[in-house]
Scaffold this motif. Structure first.
Motif, mmCIF file in Angstrom:
data_model
loop_
_atom_site.group_PDB
_atom_site.id
_atom_site.type_symbol
_atom_site.label_atom_id
_atom_site.label_comp_id
_atom_site.label_asym_id
_atom_site.label_seq_id
_atom_site.Cartn_x
_atom_site.Cartn_y
_atom_site.Cartn_z
ATOM 1 N N VAL A 115 0.852 -1.197 0.000
ATOM 2 C CA VAL A 115 0.000 0.000 0.000
ATOM 3 C C VAL A 115 0.887 1.247 0.000
ATOM 4 O O VAL A 115 1.896 1.298 0.722
ATOM 5 C CB VAL A 115 -0.904 0.012 1.258
ATOM 6 N N LEU A 116 0.509 2.200 -0.815
ATOM 7 C CA LEU A 116 1.253 3.468 -0.850
ATOM 8 C C LEU A 116 0.254 4.621 -0.949
ATOM 9 O O LEU A 116 -0.628 4.605 -1.805
ATOM 10 C CB LEU A 116 2.204 3.506 -2.047
ATOM 11 N N VAL A 117 0.398 5.570 -0.064
ATOM 12 C CA VAL A 117 -0.461 6.756 -0.114
ATOM 13 C C VAL A 117 0.414 7.907 -0.585
ATOM 14 O O VAL A 117 1.537 8.058 -0.098
ATOM 15 C CB VAL A 117 -1.039 7.064 1.288
ATOM 16 N N PRO A 118 -0.069 8.683 -1.582
ATOM 17 C CA PRO A 118 0.738 9.806 -2.056
ATOM 18 C C PRO A 118 1.296 10.620 -0.889
ATOM 19 O O PRO A 118 0.570 10.961 0.046
ATOM 20 C CB PRO A 118 -0.260 10.617 -2.897
ATOM 21 N N GLY A 119 2.592 10.872 -0.962
ATOM 22 C CA GLY A 119 3.255 11.598 0.123
ATOM 23 C C GLY A 119 4.118 10.674 0.977
ATOM 24 O O GLY A 119 5.075 11.119 1.596
ATOM 25 N N MET A 120 3.757 9.383 0.994
ATOM 26 C CA MET A 120 4.587 8.428 1.751
ATOM 27 C C MET A 120 5.879 8.196 0.984
ATOM 28 O O MET A 120 5.875 8.131 -0.237
ATOM 29 C CB MET A 120 3.876 7.068 1.857
#
Lengths: 99, 378
Positions: free
Chosen positions: A28-33
């Motif tokens: 999982v990747l959330v923009p900004g991570m």
């Protein structure tokens, strides 16, 4: 389970979260991570179930029935995963489903 | 003729039949008529080779898909190795998507239209799950008249670095295929056309922005090419993108054909208009040669197309280890106007000092290298 994840709280994947299925779980990747979060099997089932909005109670019940374990065991096991996803911004957490 | 023509078997004469069978099964996995996977786990040696080829040919995702649906039997250690490769590839896919969303914001603010190409688009459009497609870069098609703006925006707004500058100022906008900008862990490839060389120069580029296909990624909407142009792009990429052909590109084309409702007569007409009949014909021939006639429904008609002699000659410039030099030479044959040909030729013969420095070359080294390659001495 903490109040943040009380039974009637509704969880769903954040719409901005990006994810990929792995042979050993989910990524999982959330923009900004800066780095993606890897959730290994069987925690990946949480991510699968949260494609749709679900109360914590329903999530616990679904997992308990899938793995044939008690709700109490599931609650203890999923909290760290939920916390990690929440801290990463990958979860939408609301207090109740809108009718 | 097929062997010499495609370059597939010519370059891989040592691929043993068992390995060939596995790669063939991967290319046609999940498709009607696809070759079967082996019933038993592969030997250690064969698995190692298959993994190496799968990395090179962008088929790691297919191996993972086949492992998860149980059609590819693996030993525990093989599953571990595949898991490691696949996880690494998906970390990069998420990096690519993250960058895509940043670029979409930035280009949106600058009013720069674009279309998402290759892995970032195809993984969502044609694969059973985006996780079964891998990619190394983010590829976007940019309108020629905004090409310089797009490169500048990527460098300034997104903190990008252009490690290899254009051959000469203005070259990319007028003749180039792409400009590469490194942004963090991802290379952003800004394309002006589908391929380098003569076949990229005869595509009607204004056409490409007429249609669109929407893709939802991370809660945002981005645009890919129209179905017809997606299919043609898949043909150009499979036929000309890599030499020898990258098997993942052949799978892309097969999946594209399966998912898109396209009228082949319109594809043939558009290919003719672009002077790219040879490209579509070669792509279809590759599909049949690699995946087999059974899986290739619909490609036999394209493979039977009659190719104009001039296009067959231009195609040869792509099927050579010296293609970095033979394609620019062949391009001179399709560039209209003496002045434009002169500008192009001069840029190729005498690149700017900045360009040569970025490659670590001097003018004479560049010249000697070109001559050696073209004479087949490298």
């Amino acid at each position: 389970m903490t109040e943040r994840f009380a039974d009637d709280v509704v969880l769903q994947r954040a719409s901005s979260a990006l994810s990929r299925r792995l042979l050993s779980g989910v990524l999982v990747l959330v923009p900004g991570m800066s780095e993606s979060l890897e959730i290994s099997v069987p925690g990946d089932l949480i991510w699968d179930l949260l494609a749709e909005p679900l109360t914590v109670a329903d999530l616990v019940e679904a997992l308990a029935s899938s793995y044939g374990v008690s709700a109490r065991t599931v609650r203890a096991d999923i909290e760290p995963v939920l916390r990690a996803l929440d801290e990463a911004g990958a979860l939408s957490v609301t207090s109740a489903l809108r009718e | 003729m097929g062997d010499v023509y495609s370059g597939y078997r010519v370059i891989r004469p040592t691929v043993d039949p068992a390995l060939h069978g596995i790669l063939r099964a991967a290319v046609g996995h999940g498709l009607e008529g696809g070759a079967p996977w082996p019933d038993e786990p592969l030997s250690e040696d064969l698995f190692r080779h298959a993994l190496r080829f799968a990395v090179r040919d962008r088929l790691i995702g297919v191996l993972a898909e086949a492992a998860i649906d149980g059609t590819l039997p693996l030993l525990p250690d093989q599953l571990d190795q595949l898991t490691k490769h696949h996880t690494g590839s998906q970390v990069q896919m998420l990096n690519i998507e993250q960058l895509l969303l940043r670029v979409a914001d930035s280009f949106g603010s600058a009013g720069i239209d674009f279309r998402v190409l290759k892995g970032a688009a195809l993984s969502h459009l044609f694969y059973a799950d985006p996780s079964w497609r891998t990619a190394a870069d983010l590829d976007l098609l940019i309108p020629s008249d905004r090409f310089d703006d797009a490169v500048t925006t990527a460098i300034k707004d997104l903190d990008g670095e252009q490690r290899v500058p254009e051959v000469r100022a203005g070259f990319d906008r007028e003749f180039g295929k792409e400009s590469m900008v490194r942004i963090g862990p991802v290379e952003l490839d800004l394309h002006r056309t589908f391929v380098t060389g003569p076949f990229g120069l005869t595509i009607d580029l204004d056409d490409l922005f007429d249609g669109r296909t929407e893709i939802a990624i991370g809660g945002q909407r981005v645009l890919a090419l129209s179905p017809e142009h997606q299919f043609l792009h898949a043909c150009y990429n499979a036929a000309l993108g890599d030499y020898p052909v990258r098997l993942g590109s052949v799978r892309d084309l097969l999946l594209c054909r399966r998912h898109l409702e396209i009228d082949l007569s319109r594809i043939i007409a558009k290919a003719e208009h672009w002077h790219g009949t040879a490209v579509v014909q070669r792509a279809a021939e590759l599909v049949i040669e690699i995946a087999g006639r059974d899986v290739a429904g619909g490609f036999t008609e394209l493979a039977a197309l009659s190719v104009p002699r001039r296009q067959a000659w231009l195609l040869r410039s792509y099927l050579s280890p010296a293609r970095s030099y033979s394609r620019p030479l062949a391009s001179l044959a399709v560039i209209p106007g003496a002045r434009a040909r002169l500008r192009y030729g001069w840029a190729i013969v005498a690149p700017s000092r900045t360009y040569l420095d970025s490659r670590g070359w001097t003018k004479s080294k560049h010249f000697r290298r070109a001559v050696r390659r073209l004479l087949g001495h490298d």
